[in-house]
Design an enzyme around this catalytic site. Structure first.
Site, PDB file in Angstrom:
ATOM      1  N   ARG A  82       0.899  -1.184  -0.019  1.00 36.72           N
ATOM      2  CA  ARG A  82      -0.101  -0.159  -0.090  1.00 36.72           C
ATOM      3  C   ARG A  82       0.775   1.268   0.089  1.00 36.72           C
ATOM      4  O   ARG A  82       1.988   1.403   0.812  1.00 36.72           O
ATOM      5  CB  ARG A  82      -0.771  -0.092   1.263  1.00 36.72           C
ATOM      6  CG  ARG A  82      -1.681   1.319   1.434  1.00 36.72           C
ATOM      7  CD  ARG A  82      -2.945   1.304   2.310  1.00 36.72           C
ATOM      8  NE  ARG A  82      -3.453   2.452   2.342  1.00 36.72           N
ATOM      9  CZ  ARG A  82      -4.177   2.921   3.352  1.00 36.72           C
ATOM     10  NH1 ARG A  82      -4.631   1.894   4.047  1.00 36.72           N
ATOM     11  NH2 ARG A  82      -4.665   4.247   3.267  1.00 36.72           N
ATOM     12  N   ARG A  91      -6.738   2.468  -2.796  1.00 40.14           N
ATOM     13  CA  ARG A  91      -5.599   1.643  -2.265  1.00 40.14           C
ATOM     14  C   ARG A  91      -5.692   0.226  -2.481  1.00 40.14           C
ATOM     15  O   ARG A  91      -6.777  -0.194  -3.025  1.00 40.14           O
ATOM     16  CB  ARG A  91      -5.691   1.977  -0.745  1.00 40.14           C
ATOM     17  CG  ARG A  91      -7.026   1.525   0.030  1.00 40.14           C
ATOM     18  CD  ARG A  91      -8.101   2.641  -0.073  1.00 40.14           C
ATOM     19  NE  ARG A  91      -8.006   4.003   0.324  1.00 40.14           N
ATOM     20  CZ  ARG A  91      -7.924   4.480   1.545  1.00 40.14           C
ATOM     21  NH1 ARG A  91      -8.557   3.475   2.585  1.00 40.14           N
ATOM     22  NH2 ARG A  91      -7.725   5.474   2.034  1.00 40.14           N
ATOM     23  N   ASP A  94      -7.013  -1.646   2.477  1.00 42.10           N
ATOM     24  CA  ASP A  94      -7.169  -0.623   3.659  1.00 42.10           C
ATOM     25  C   ASP A  94      -7.814  -1.762   4.978  1.00 42.10           C
ATOM     26  O   ASP A  94      -8.561  -2.335   4.674  1.00 42.10           O
ATOM     27  CB  ASP A  94      -8.206   0.470   3.355  1.00 42.10           C
ATOM     28  CG  ASP A  94      -8.572   1.405   4.551  1.00 42.10           C
ATOM     29  OD1 ASP A  94      -7.289   1.628   5.361  1.00 42.10           O
ATOM     30  OD2 ASP A  94      -9.604   1.833   4.763  1.00 42.10           O
ATOM     31  N   ASP A  96      -9.098  -1.422   8.587  1.00 44.16           N
ATOM     32  CA  ASP A  96      -9.492  -0.480   9.734  1.00 44.16           C
ATOM     33  C   ASP A  96     -10.050  -1.168  10.966  1.00 44.16           C
ATOM     34  O   ASP A  96     -10.773  -2.172  10.611  1.00 44.16           O
ATOM     35  CB  ASP A  96     -10.608   0.428   9.143  1.00 44.16           C
ATOM     36  CG  ASP A  96     -10.110   1.575   8.206  1.00 44.16           C
ATOM     37  OD1 ASP A  96      -8.917   1.935   8.116  1.00 44.16           O
ATOM     38  OD2 ASP A  96     -10.827   2.360   7.437  1.00 44.16           O
TER      39      ASP A  96
HETATM   40  N1  PH2 Z   1     -12.527   3.867   2.408  1.00 46.59           N
HETATM   41  C1  PH2 Z   1     -12.535   5.096   2.554  1.00 46.59           C
HETATM   42  C2  PH2 Z   1     -13.278   6.257   1.997  1.00 46.59           C
HETATM   43  N2  PH2 Z   1     -14.093   5.793   1.126  1.00 46.59           N
HETATM   44  N3  PH2 Z   1     -15.671   4.129  -0.009  1.00 46.59           N
HETATM   45  C3  PH2 Z   1     -15.797   2.697   0.042  1.00 46.59           C
HETATM   46  N4  PH2 Z   1     -17.122   2.354  -0.816  1.00 46.59           N
HETATM   47  N5  PH2 Z   1     -15.289   1.713   0.515  1.00 46.59           N
HETATM   48  C4  PH2 Z   1     -14.163   2.168   1.212  1.00 46.59           C
HETATM   49  O1  PH2 Z   1     -13.612   1.262   1.902  1.00 46.59           O
HETATM   50  C5  PH2 Z   1     -13.783   3.658   1.499  1.00 46.59           C
HETATM   51  C6  PH2 Z   1     -14.687   4.338   0.788  1.00 46.59           C
HETATM   52  C7  PH2 Z   1     -11.427   5.374   3.292  1.00 46.59           C
HETATM   53  O2  PH2 Z   1     -10.928   4.459   3.826  1.00 46.59           O
HETATM   54 MG    MG Z   2     -10.605   3.408   5.686  1.00 40.38          MG
HETATM   55 MG    MG Z   3      -7.356   2.876   7.224  1.00 39.26          MG
END
Ligand code: PH2
Ligand code: MG
Ligand code: MG
Length: 160
Positions: A82, A91, A94, A96
């Site tokens: 990443r 990315r 990600d 979280d």
């Molecule tokens: N992650 C974000 C911002 N926007 N939109 C979708 N649909 N899925 C995501 O994982 C995502 C996002 C910031 O981490």
């Molecule tokens: Mg995120």
């Molecule tokens: Mg993140």
């Protein structure tokens, strides 16, 4: 001491399905994967000028502390190549941290539960699929309740 934690995974660069599966298998270095939601095709939110995401949610049983787990997640993101160019932008992966048992952390570098999770259908739909009864310890509601309260508008499609 072991905790049940919930993670949101997202990818919108490269082979998205492969990236999610790769990340899930690497999570075994941080704990035991207890459940994985379906994969969802989701329209980008917040920063909308980017490709659609593939998102899912993973339940992980871990003995790590919140700080240790954050370190593990960042390491997996880095190992998977990443690169951070644009905030909230494209990315490969990600990961979280959404919920860490009933723990609440509000420090400058770590916030648990994830501060935006209740606004994100790409988080709540997959999370409700595997844990509708999970408790949000700050908002004092279940994930199912938060999903019902979410206004319509964000497009999220469960893959068959
Ligand atoms: N992650 C974000 C911002 N926007 N939109 C979708 N649909 N899925 C995501 O994982 C995502 C996002 C910031 O981490
Ligand atoms: Mg995120
Ligand atoms: Mg993140």
């Amino acid at each position: 001491m072991s905790h049940l934690v919930y993670l949101s995974l997202g990818s919108n660069v490269g082979d998205r399905q492969h990236n999610l599966r790769d990340a899930i298998s690497r999570l075994k270095t941080a704990g035991a994967v207890a459940a994985v939601s379906s994969f969802y095709e989701t329209a980008p939110v917040e920063f909308t000028e980017q490709s659609w995401f593939l998102n899912c949610v993973v339940a992980l049983e871990t003995t790590q502390t919140p700080g240790q787990l954050m370190g593990s997640l960042l390491r997996i993101e880095q190992e998977m190549g990443r690169i951070r160019i644009q905030k909230k932008g494209p990315r490969t992966i990600d990961i979280d941290l959404l919920l860490f048992g009933d723990v609440v952390v509000e420090s400058p570098d770590l916030c648990i539960p994830h501060p935006a999770m209740q606004q994100r259908r790409f988080v709540l739909e997959p999370l409700a699929e595997i844990a509708a009864e999970a408790w949000h310890p700050r908002l004092k509601k279940t994930i199912g309740e938060l999903l019902v309260e979410l206004p319509a508008g964000q497009i999220v499609r469960k893959l068959p």
